[in-house]
Design a protein around this motif. Structure first.
Motif, PDB file in Angstrom:
ATOM      1  N   GLU A  68      29.927  39.808  39.181  1.00  0.00           N
ATOM      2  CA  GLU A  68      29.870  41.076  38.138  1.00  0.00           C
ATOM      3  C   GLU A  68      31.353  41.582  37.897  1.00  0.00           C
ATOM      4  O   GLU A  68      32.301  41.487  38.719  1.00  0.00           O
ATOM      5  CB  GLU A  68      29.338  42.127  38.934  1.00  0.00           C
ATOM      6  CG  GLU A  68      29.282  43.428  38.269  1.00  0.00           C
ATOM      7  CD  GLU A  68      28.570  43.440  37.019  1.00  0.00           C
ATOM      8  OE1 GLU A  68      29.093  43.981  36.074  1.00  0.00           O
ATOM      9  OE2 GLU A  68      27.392  42.972  36.882  1.00  0.00           O
ATOM     10  N   LEU A  69      31.526  41.519  36.577  1.00  0.00           N
ATOM     11  CA  LEU A  69      32.794  42.112  35.896  1.00  0.00           C
ATOM     12  C   LEU A  69      33.203  43.444  36.343  1.00  0.00           C
ATOM     13  O   LEU A  69      34.320  43.827  36.395  1.00  0.00           O
ATOM     14  CB  LEU A  69      32.929  41.610  34.410  1.00  0.00           C
ATOM     15  CG  LEU A  69      34.177  41.374  33.725  1.00  0.00           C
ATOM     16  CD1 LEU A  69      35.136  40.797  34.440  1.00  0.00           C
ATOM     17  CD2 LEU A  69      34.111  41.205  32.303  1.00  0.00           C
ATOM     18  N   ASN A  70      31.943  44.407  36.145  1.00  0.00           N
ATOM     19  CA  ASN A  70      32.164  45.755  36.577  1.00  0.00           C
ATOM     20  C   ASN A  70      32.664  46.163  37.779  1.00  0.00           C
ATOM     21  O   ASN A  70      31.623  45.910  38.860  1.00  0.00           O
ATOM     22  CB  ASN A  70      31.041  46.650  35.909  1.00  0.00           C
ATOM     23  CG  ASN A  70      30.990  48.082  35.899  1.00  0.00           C
ATOM     24  OD1 ASN A  70      32.114  48.681  36.696  1.00  0.00           O
ATOM     25  ND2 ASN A  70      30.285  48.547  34.950  1.00  0.00           N
ATOM     26  N   PRO A  71      33.831  46.763  37.900  1.00  0.00           N
ATOM     27  CA  PRO A  71      34.171  47.167  39.345  1.00  0.00           C
ATOM     28  C   PRO A  71      33.419  48.123  39.848  1.00  0.00           C
ATOM     29  O   PRO A  71      33.117  48.078  41.315  1.00  0.00           O
ATOM     30  CB  PRO A  71      35.702  47.488  39.228  1.00  0.00           C
ATOM     31  CG  PRO A  71      35.925  47.923  37.830  1.00  0.00           C
ATOM     32  CD  PRO A  71      34.926  47.054  36.870  1.00  0.00           C
ATOM     33  N   TRP A  72      32.806  48.881  39.284  1.00  0.00           N
ATOM     34  CA  TRP A  72      32.109  50.002  39.636  1.00  0.00           C
ATOM     35  C   TRP A  72      30.671  49.634  40.307  1.00  0.00           C
ATOM     36  O   TRP A  72      30.223  50.030  41.432  1.00  0.00           O
ATOM     37  CB  TRP A  72      31.760  51.234  38.693  1.00  0.00           C
ATOM     38  CG  TRP A  72      33.006  51.928  38.267  1.00  0.00           C
ATOM     39  CD1 TRP A  72      33.891  51.570  37.316  1.00  0.00           C
ATOM     40  CD2 TRP A  72      33.368  53.316  38.671  1.00  0.00           C
ATOM     41  NE1 TRP A  72      34.871  52.553  37.137  1.00  0.00           N
ATOM     42  CE2 TRP A  72      34.713  53.585  37.992  1.00  0.00           C
ATOM     43  CE3 TRP A  72      32.914  54.098  39.657  1.00  0.00           C
ATOM     44  CZ2 TRP A  72      35.345  54.552  38.176  1.00  0.00           C
ATOM     45  CZ3 TRP A  72      33.449  55.345  39.913  1.00  0.00           C
ATOM     46  CH2 TRP A  72      34.822  55.704  38.982  1.00  0.00           C
ATOM     47  N   LEU A  73      30.295  48.690  39.621  1.00  0.00           N
ATOM     48  CA  LEU A  73      28.897  48.156  40.154  1.00  0.00           C
ATOM     49  C   LEU A  73      29.168  47.348  41.470  1.00  0.00           C
ATOM     50  O   LEU A  73      28.570  47.096  42.071  1.00  0.00           O
ATOM     51  CB  LEU A  73      28.362  47.202  38.931  1.00  0.00           C
ATOM     52  CG  LEU A  73      27.807  48.056  37.828  1.00  0.00           C
ATOM     53  CD1 LEU A  73      27.335  47.048  36.629  1.00  0.00           C
ATOM     54  CD2 LEU A  73      26.599  48.837  38.140  1.00  0.00           C
ATOM     55  N   VAL A  74      30.325  46.434  41.589  1.00  0.00           N
ATOM     56  CA  VAL A  74      30.686  45.533  42.669  1.00  0.00           C
ATOM     57  C   VAL A  74      30.845  46.731  43.933  1.00  0.00           C
ATOM     58  O   VAL A  74      30.306  46.502  44.889  1.00  0.00           O
ATOM     59  CB  VAL A  74      32.107  44.770  42.376  1.00  0.00           C
ATOM     60  CG1 VAL A  74      32.517  44.297  43.630  1.00  0.00           C
ATOM     61  CG2 VAL A  74      32.123  43.974  41.392  1.00  0.00           C
ATOM     62  N   ARG A  75      31.332  47.756  43.762  1.00  0.00           N
ATOM     63  CA  ARG A  75      31.368  49.002  44.759  1.00  0.00           C
ATOM     64  C   ARG A  75      30.028  49.090  45.063  1.00  0.00           C
ATOM     65  O   ARG A  75      29.739  49.564  46.319  1.00  0.00           O
ATOM     66  CB  ARG A  75      32.284  49.857  44.367  1.00  0.00           C
ATOM     67  CG  ARG A  75      33.942  49.525  44.398  1.00  0.00           C
ATOM     68  CD  ARG A  75      34.671  50.924  43.961  1.00  0.00           C
ATOM     69  NE  ARG A  75      36.154  50.319  43.682  1.00  0.00           N
ATOM     70  CZ  ARG A  75      36.809  50.065  42.523  1.00  0.00           C
ATOM     71  NH1 ARG A  75      35.986  50.468  41.509  1.00  0.00           N
ATOM     72  NH2 ARG A  75      38.095  49.888  42.367  1.00  0.00           N
ATOM     73  N   LEU A  76      29.369  49.418  44.121  1.00  0.00           N
ATOM     74  CA  LEU A  76      27.865  50.139  44.522  1.00  0.00           C
ATOM     75  C   LEU A  76      27.151  48.912  45.311  1.00  0.00           C
ATOM     76  O   LEU A  76      26.386  49.279  46.209  1.00  0.00           O
ATOM     77  CB  LEU A  76      27.193  50.328  43.191  1.00  0.00           C
ATOM     78  CG  LEU A  76      25.896  50.916  43.109  1.00  0.00           C
ATOM     79  CD1 LEU A  76      25.966  52.213  44.238  1.00  0.00           C
ATOM     80  CD2 LEU A  76      25.365  51.300  41.848  1.00  0.00           C
TER      81      LEU A  76
END
Length: 227
Positions: free
Chosen positions: A105-113
């Motif tokens: 996943e490129l979106n860092p917020w989604l990786v954290r989620l």
């Protein structure tokens, strides 16, 4: 392929009630205005991603996840989710015996989620979520691949998958089908539908169609970001 599938999905997404938790997850996934400014103004790499290839985050429904898992039932080994969002497909795959189970996943917020979801489920360290560009991921050894992506992305991604994946790989698409592939199985109805594709059968079909010419792909066709 169901030609009405994209319109049907977009209509459902506009009318579906996400609930409080769904709204919270989308807010976390997008990072609200702060993340939008960071991604659009402060992060040069993000601006180089063509608009048609920027995929909005929409959480997969329980029915969609169930249909994907039904299509990979009986298979073993690794599972890779391209554009893994909040990580629920990867987490569910691990709980069904797939290992390693990896999300890109490129979106860092989604990786954290996604990592938070894994921790809450007691799977911290057992699944992997990587902030990487899916176009740069080496898929040559992947046996099971899942995707929940927009049609504009799938039309390019099918080239990369057909070139890189081994013959015994299975690809499962949720929400939208691959535009030029013929599925070997379909599960579910309406917007919760999922499609499974055998790479061996797909290569045979392409070979016959192209007069036994092996498919090739131009890197510039699907390259998103150069480091």
């Amino acid at each position: 392929m169901d030609d009405d599938a994209p319109d049907e999905v977009f209509t459902d997404l506009r009318t579906r009630h996400l609930g409080g938790w769904g709204v919270v997850q989308i807010a976390a996934g997008t990072g609200l205005a702060v993340y939008a400014m960071w991604a659009g103004v402060l992060q040069p790499g993000f601006r180089r991603v063509p608009l048609k290839l920027q995929v909005p985050y929409i959480p997969a429904s329980k029915a969609q996840v169930k249909n994907v898992m039904t299509l990979v039932r009986g298979r073993t080994g690794d599972l890779v989710d391209l554009g893994s969002g909040d990580g629920r497909i990867v987490l569910e795959a691990y709980q069904h015996g797939f290992s390693p189970a990896v999300g890109y996943e490129l979106n860092p917020w989604l990786v954290r989620l996604a990592r938070f979801h894994a921790w809450r489920a007691g799977c911290h360290g057992k699944v992997s979520y990587r902030q990487e560009d899916l176009w740069k991921v080496d898929l040559s050894k992947c046996k099971n691949v899942t995707v929940f992506l927009a049609p504009s992305v799938l039309s390019l991604l099918q080239k990369k998958l057909q070139v890189e994946l081994p013959d015994d790989a299975l690809v499962v698409a949720g929400r939208f089908p691959f535009p030029d592939w013929s599925p070997c199985r379909i599960e579910g109805q309406g917007v919760d539908r999922a499609w499974a594709y055998s790479m061996q059968a797909q290569r045979q079909h392409t070979s016959q169609k192209n007069g036994n010419l092996r498919p090739t792909v131009n890197d510039s066709d699907y390259k998103l970001v150069q480091e």
